[in-house]
Design a protein around this motif. Sequence first.
Motif, PDB file in Angstrom:
ATOM      1  N   UNK A 164      13.711  -2.986   7.260  1.00 52.75           N
ATOM      2  CA  UNK A 164      12.332  -3.453   7.106  1.00 52.75           C
ATOM      3  C   UNK A 164      12.225  -4.978   7.155  1.00 52.75           C
ATOM      4  N   UNK A 165      12.660  -5.606   8.239  1.00 52.72           N
ATOM      5  CA  UNK A 165      12.527  -7.065   8.332  1.00 52.72           C
ATOM      6  C   UNK A 165      11.065  -7.486   8.270  1.00 52.72           C
ATOM      7  N   UNK A 166      10.819  -8.591   7.582  1.00 53.13           N
ATOM      8  CA  UNK A 166       9.454  -9.080   7.437  1.00 53.13           C
ATOM      9  C   UNK A 166       8.738  -8.571   6.210  1.00 53.13           C
ATOM     10  N   UNK A 206      10.942  -9.060  -0.182  1.00 56.28           N
ATOM     11  CA  UNK A 206      12.293  -8.764  -0.673  1.00 56.28           C
ATOM     12  C   UNK A 206      12.308  -7.650  -1.713  1.00 56.28           C
ATOM     13  N   UNK A 207      11.291  -7.620  -2.584  1.00 53.98           N
ATOM     14  CA  UNK A 207      11.285  -6.574  -3.609  1.00 53.98           C
ATOM     15  C   UNK A 207      11.030  -5.189  -3.030  1.00 53.98           C
ATOM     16  N   UNK A 208      10.307  -5.127  -1.910  1.00 53.25           N
ATOM     17  CA  UNK A 208      10.087  -3.842  -1.242  1.00 53.25           C
ATOM     18  C   UNK A 208      11.393  -3.345  -0.637  1.00 53.25           C
ATOM     19  N   UNK A 222       1.321  -7.356  -0.929  1.00 57.21           N
ATOM     20  CA  UNK A 222       1.630  -6.817  -2.251  1.00 57.21           C
ATOM     21  C   UNK A 222       2.427  -5.527  -2.076  1.00 57.21           C
ATOM     22  N   UNK A 223       3.425  -5.317  -2.929  1.00 62.23           N
ATOM     23  CA  UNK A 223       4.197  -4.077  -2.831  1.00 62.23           C
ATOM     24  C   UNK A 223       3.406  -2.891  -3.365  1.00 62.23           C
TER      25      UNK A 223
END
Length: 394
Positions: A183-185, A188-190, A367-368
């Motif tokens: 999942x580039x882009x 980071x937390x996702x 937002x995650x």
Amino acid sequence: MSENGSGSGSENVSAGRATVAVVGGGYGGAAVAKALDGGTDVVLIEPKDAFVHSAGALRALVRPDWAANMFFPYDRLLSRGRVLRERASSVDPGGVTLASGGRIDADYLVLATGSDYAFPAKTETDSSAEALRRLRVAYDELTGAERVLILGAGPVGLELAGEIRAVWPAKRIVIVDPAPEVLPGFLPEVRADLLRQLAALDIELRLGVRLDEQPPGEPGRAKTFTVPTTPVGDLTAGLTADLTADIWFRCHGVRVNGGYLGDGRLTLPTPKGQVRVTDTLNVTGPAGPYAHVYALGDLTDVAEAKMAGHAMRHADVVARNILAQARGERATATYLPSPVPSALLPLGPGGGVGQLPDTEGGAGGAVPVPAPRVAAYKGADLFVGRFAELFGTA
């Protein structure tokens, strides 16, 4: 009342109302046809015998009892317009030439033919009965396979792994991708949450790895094999071992459906096979944009991930513009792709990760979306209820 059938000769639907030919009845095409049905005469040209909710295909593979939920007949989609079960062979500024030799003349054209993808994410047939048969065959093959190899760690490969794990807790599942990260882009937390959930599900993710040869046999058919792997880039630790599996699936490689544009009578596709569009989603031809020709969804060169949700938002813009033009007004609705990637990625009915644009923070970020919300929004029913309403089967 909509109807299925074949066109012959040159025809227009009725006098005094603008005729709109929509080529392709997928997510965007069906949505724009429905939105235009009350104010124009719509002809939806689609070779499939039913709308295919492709977002449900991966669950349909592992749940034969659920698989029929991904098909919706077109007969209740339109109340005034009609559905022609046909395939376009050519499009020009005045209308559509059909594979049968017939023609649909139109005041407005909407190109919405989308893209193809490897089975099981796309069904690769125009018959819903045949699609269900193929899914059942693949399910039977998968049932007896202990080790599953998935090629591609994009959303499709990840979601397929989650669906398989939800049904078969004991299978060994390995996802291989030459990319250095997943999942580039995305935030980071996702990505960290995704890796955590994959580990908890005992799904092995091998990034920075490519196969030295393609697995033998067809994807989705059980046949034990061993293939050597090679590390890509700097991700070398422990990744050079041979890989053995009993079945494999290809989860990469999108093919744009634009073959009917190959004669150049309307426009010349990009090297990727896509159609150049303006911010109002008008198709650009050799002499500039056409005011009456639109494209949407995967066919367009809009710089964003090709997703059903984006295609349906395209459809809203196109419908508003055509309805305005049919009333003698200017087409002013525009489409602006989000600067941040977004997705809801289920890992089975109860897990998954997501990311959406931040509409409240005002900074234009993302937002995650935590797993419970991904499950509630998408994973539980994969939006089947939403499409049942669209197609009048709720």
